[in-house]
Design a protein around this motif. Sequence first.
Motif, PDB file in Angstrom:
ATOM      1  N   THR A 106      32.294  44.218  39.619  1.00 25.73           N
ATOM      2  CA  THR A 106      33.603  44.380  40.237  1.00 25.73           C
ATOM      3  C   THR A 106      34.636  44.326  39.115  1.00 25.73           C
ATOM      4  O   THR A 106      34.261  44.219  37.939  1.00 25.73           O
ATOM      5  CB  THR A 106      33.886  43.251  41.260  1.00 25.73           C
ATOM      6  N   ASP A 107      35.903  44.360  39.476  1.00 26.87           N
ATOM      7  CA  ASP A 107      36.949  44.264  38.450  1.00 26.87           C
ATOM      8  C   ASP A 107      36.859  42.952  37.678  1.00 26.87           C
ATOM      9  O   ASP A 107      37.188  42.899  36.499  1.00 26.87           O
ATOM     10  CB  ASP A 107      38.340  44.367  39.086  1.00 26.87           C
ATOM     11  N   ASP A 108      36.390  41.877  38.358  1.00 25.89           N
ATOM     12  CA  ASP A 108      36.390  40.548  37.755  1.00 25.89           C
ATOM     13  C   ASP A 108      35.007  39.966  37.483  1.00 25.89           C
ATOM     14  O   ASP A 108      34.896  38.814  37.070  1.00 25.89           O
ATOM     15  CB  ASP A 108      37.138  39.565  38.669  1.00 25.89           C
TER      16      ASP A 108
END
Length: 161
Positions: free
Chosen positions: A14-16
Amino acid sequence: MSLPRFLDIEYCQTDDALFPVAMAWSLADGRMKTVVIAPEESWLPDDGDLGDVDLFYLREQGVPLIELARELHEDLPDETVYVDGLDPDEILVDLIFGAVRQEAPFEIAPISDLITHRDAHALEDRRRQLLFEEGLEPQLPENGVYALLLLAKEEGLLEGY
């Protein structure tokens, strides 16, 4: 004679977050092992967004990292392990062994280091074709390893198996 070893890792990105969720690898005799991986808490994003990954399932069914590391040390010591070359496999292996403060017992190399007379794009095209021909879901790590075994067999690297 031992066969080339292959590995594939399914992961959450994911983005994080980026972390392994399942892994499959082949053994010297051509058999395969597959595990679901219980994630390290530090790998999980603060916002809890894991896309379509089921964290409850990973926690309930996943193998603890120390057990996974022990098994990989037993199965793949001092080996070169071949991967499809598409995924961030080295980063994912480093995450697993870093979490248990150990060094990986094996080296990762792309399949193009084993099958050198075909370029990486041709190898990937054939791997995808094998997955399709066999009716295999590409996101399952055991299917990725199986496709690499089939590719190696086609290339005459698994004589007698």
